[in-house]
Design a protein around this motif. Structure first.
Motif, PDB file in Angstrom:
ATOM      1  N   TYR A  60      17.223 -29.819  34.196  1.00  0.00           N
ATOM      2  CA  TYR A  60      16.582 -31.069  33.802  1.00  0.00           C
ATOM      3  C   TYR A  60      16.483 -31.863  35.090  1.00  0.00           C
ATOM      4  CZ  TYR A  60      15.461 -35.055  30.778  1.00  0.00           C
ATOM      5  OH  TYR A  60      14.826 -36.104  30.143  1.00  0.00           O
ATOM      6  N   SER A  61      15.338 -31.738  35.755  1.00  0.00           N
ATOM      7  CA  SER A  61      15.219 -32.338  37.085  1.00  0.00           C
ATOM      8  C   SER A  61      13.827 -32.910  37.290  1.00  0.00           C
ATOM      9  CB  SER A  61      15.516 -31.284  38.160  1.00  0.00           C
ATOM     10  OG  SER A  61      14.621 -30.196  38.045  1.00  0.00           O
ATOM     11  N   VAL A  62      13.742 -33.817  38.262  1.00  0.00           N
ATOM     12  CA  VAL A  62      12.480 -34.477  38.573  1.00  0.00           C
ATOM     13  C   VAL A  62      12.081 -34.151  39.999  1.00  0.00           C
ATOM     14  CG1 VAL A  62      11.317 -36.709  38.815  1.00  0.00           C
ATOM     15  CG2 VAL A  62      12.969 -36.363  36.976  1.00  0.00           C
ATOM     16  N   THR A  63      10.809 -33.823  40.168  1.00  0.00           N
ATOM     17  CA  THR A  63      10.247 -33.605  41.501  1.00  0.00           C
ATOM     18  C   THR A  63       8.954 -34.410  41.623  1.00  0.00           C
ATOM     19  OG1 THR A  63       9.027 -31.656  40.749  1.00  0.00           O
ATOM     20  CG2 THR A  63      11.184 -31.265  41.738  1.00  0.00           C
ATOM     21  N   THR A  64       8.537 -34.642  42.837  1.00  0.00           N
ATOM     22  CA  THR A  64       7.255 -35.300  43.068  1.00  0.00           C
ATOM     23  C   THR A  64       6.170 -34.253  42.913  1.00  0.00           C
ATOM     24  OG1 THR A  64       8.263 -36.882  44.583  1.00  0.00           O
ATOM     25  CG2 THR A  64       5.872 -36.587  44.739  1.00  0.00           C
ATOM     26  N   SER A  65       5.138 -34.587  42.142  1.00  0.00           N
ATOM     27  CA  SER A  65       4.065 -33.614  41.938  1.00  0.00           C
ATOM     28  C   SER A  65       2.731 -34.065  42.518  1.00  0.00           C
ATOM     29  CB  SER A  65       3.897 -33.312  40.446  1.00  0.00           C
ATOM     30  OG  SER A  65       3.533 -34.479  39.743  1.00  0.00           O
ATOM     31  N   GLN A 103       2.510 -42.063  49.252  1.00  0.00           N
ATOM     32  CA  GLN A 103       3.503 -42.460  48.255  1.00  0.00           C
ATOM     33  C   GLN A 103       3.380 -41.537  47.047  1.00  0.00           C
ATOM     34  OE1 GLN A 103       2.644 -46.607  47.402  1.00  0.00           O
ATOM     35  NE2 GLN A 103       4.371 -47.224  48.680  1.00  0.00           N
ATOM     36  N   ALA A 104       4.480 -41.391  46.354  1.00  0.00           N
ATOM     37  CA  ALA A 104       4.456 -40.571  45.140  1.00  0.00           C
ATOM     38  C   ALA A 104       3.525 -41.211  44.116  1.00  0.00           C
ATOM     39  CB  ALA A 104       5.860 -40.430  44.567  1.00  0.00           C
ATOM     40  N   ALA A 105       2.588 -40.424  43.604  1.00  0.00           N
ATOM     41  CA  ALA A 105       1.665 -40.918  42.581  1.00  0.00           C
ATOM     42  C   ALA A 105       2.051 -40.384  41.209  1.00  0.00           C
ATOM     43  CB  ALA A 105       0.237 -40.503  42.913  1.00  0.00           C
ATOM     44  N   PHE A 146       4.414 -37.232  34.849  1.00  0.00           N
ATOM     45  CA  PHE A 146       4.360 -38.641  34.473  1.00  0.00           C
ATOM     46  C   PHE A 146       4.076 -39.483  35.705  1.00  0.00           C
ATOM     47  CE2 PHE A 146       8.801 -37.741  35.407  1.00  0.00           C
ATOM     48  CZ  PHE A 146       9.266 -38.855  36.102  1.00  0.00           C
ATOM     49  N   ASN A 147       3.568 -40.676  35.483  1.00  0.00           N
ATOM     50  CA  ASN A 147       3.206 -41.596  36.550  1.00  0.00           C
ATOM     51  C   ASN A 147       4.455 -42.010  37.326  1.00  0.00           C
ATOM     52  OD1 ASN A 147       2.463 -44.025  38.011  1.00  0.00           O
ATOM     53  ND2 ASN A 147       0.588 -43.982  36.775  1.00  0.00           N
ATOM     54  N   ALA A 148       4.373 -41.963  38.635  1.00  0.00           N
ATOM     55  CA  ALA A 148       5.518 -42.288  39.486  1.00  0.00           C
ATOM     56  C   ALA A 148       5.925 -43.754  39.387  1.00  0.00           C
ATOM     57  CB  ALA A 148       5.211 -41.929  40.937  1.00  0.00           C
ATOM     58  N   SER A 149       5.067 -44.595  38.824  1.00  0.00           N
ATOM     59  CA  SER A 149       5.441 -46.004  38.667  1.00  0.00           C
ATOM     60  C   SER A 149       6.438 -46.198  37.516  1.00  0.00           C
ATOM     61  CB  SER A 149       4.191 -46.864  38.422  1.00  0.00           C
ATOM     62  OG  SER A 149       3.607 -46.541  37.182  1.00  0.00           O
ATOM     63  N   LEU A 150       6.623 -45.173  36.684  1.00  0.00           N
ATOM     64  CA  LEU A 150       7.593 -45.256  35.585  1.00  0.00           C
ATOM     65  C   LEU A 150       8.975 -44.849  36.063  1.00  0.00           C
ATOM     66  CD1 LEU A 150       5.601 -43.506  32.694  1.00  0.00           C
ATOM     67  CD2 LEU A 150       5.890 -45.964  33.061  1.00  0.00           C
ATOM     68  N   SER A 151       9.990 -45.482  35.521  1.00  0.00           N
ATOM     69  CA  SER A 151      11.355 -45.022  35.778  1.00  0.00           C
ATOM     70  C   SER A 151      11.566 -43.736  34.973  1.00  0.00           C
ATOM     71  CB  SER A 151      12.373 -46.085  35.342  1.00  0.00           C
ATOM     72  OG  SER A 151      12.393 -46.178  33.930  1.00  0.00           O
ATOM     73  N   LEU A 152      12.597 -42.988  35.306  1.00  0.00           N
ATOM     74  CA  LEU A 152      12.890 -41.771  34.565  1.00  0.00           C
ATOM     75  C   LEU A 152      13.151 -42.095  33.091  1.00  0.00           C
ATOM     76  CD1 LEU A 152      13.326 -38.762  34.329  1.00  0.00           C
ATOM     77  CD2 LEU A 152      15.682 -39.102  35.131  1.00  0.00           C
TER      78      LEU A 152
END
Length: 175
Positions: free
Chosen positions: A97-102, A108-110, A142-148
């Motif tokens: 269960y992990s998050v990466t920049t896509s 900047q991360a989008a 998901f949009n990088a502007s959202l928190s996890l």
């Protein structure tokens, strides 16, 4: 003119009848819901899917376990039991269960990607040759502007549906 019109109607009827027969025969040969459960299999046990990932979403394990139980209860003839005597024994755990920049825009991360993997352990007590272990992985952008936490709230219905469907298909479909 009347006879030629009648002949066209008759030919059209024959063509339509032929198409309907072909469609019926094709649907008898292939179904989109190809659930395969031998007749001697009557019961299943779905064990709690523990969370062994480095990051733990406390809602995922209970909700995923419940969603899988509901799907098997609603879409098969199997009786769910809690005993070790179940014909099918389904266990597993959330392994990632992990998050990466896509996606990146203007350095900047989008967009980010939530990766969720579940390790499934399937035991068929009537035919041990059918036992298997498999990993099911799904990615959710998901949009990088959202928190996890915001993304989890937004994505949870899709996470549950996609993982449950994938696990169910892996266990019950002949592909």
């Amino acid at each position: 003119m009347n006879k030629s019109f009648a002949r066209i109607i008759k030919q059209t009827g024959l063509v339509l009848t032929s198409l309907l027969v072909c469609a019926f025969l094709f649907s008898a040969c292939y179904t989109f819901k190809d659930i395969s459960i031998p007749p001697e299999i009557k019961t299943a046990r779905i064990n709690y899917l523990d969370n062994h990932a480095r990051y733990i979403n406390p809602q995922l394990s209970p909700q995923l376990t419940d969603a899988l139980r509901q799907k098997i209860n609603n879409q098969t003839r199997l009786t769910l039991i809690t005993s070790d005597e179940a014909d099918f024994d389904i266990a597993g755990f959330i392994s990632d269960y992990s998050v990466t920049t896509s996606g990146i825009s203007n350095q900047q991360a989008a967009s980010n990607r939530l990766n969720v993997s579940v390790h499934i352990i399937f035991k068929n007590r009537k035919d041990e040759k059918k036992n298997f272990e498999a990993d099911v992985t799904r990615n959710f952008d998901f949009n990088a502007s959202l928190s996890l936490q915001q993304a989890e709230t937004q994505l949870m219905p899709d996470i549950l549906k996609n993982l449950t469907d994938e696990i169910f298909n892996r266990i019950f479909s002949n592909w």
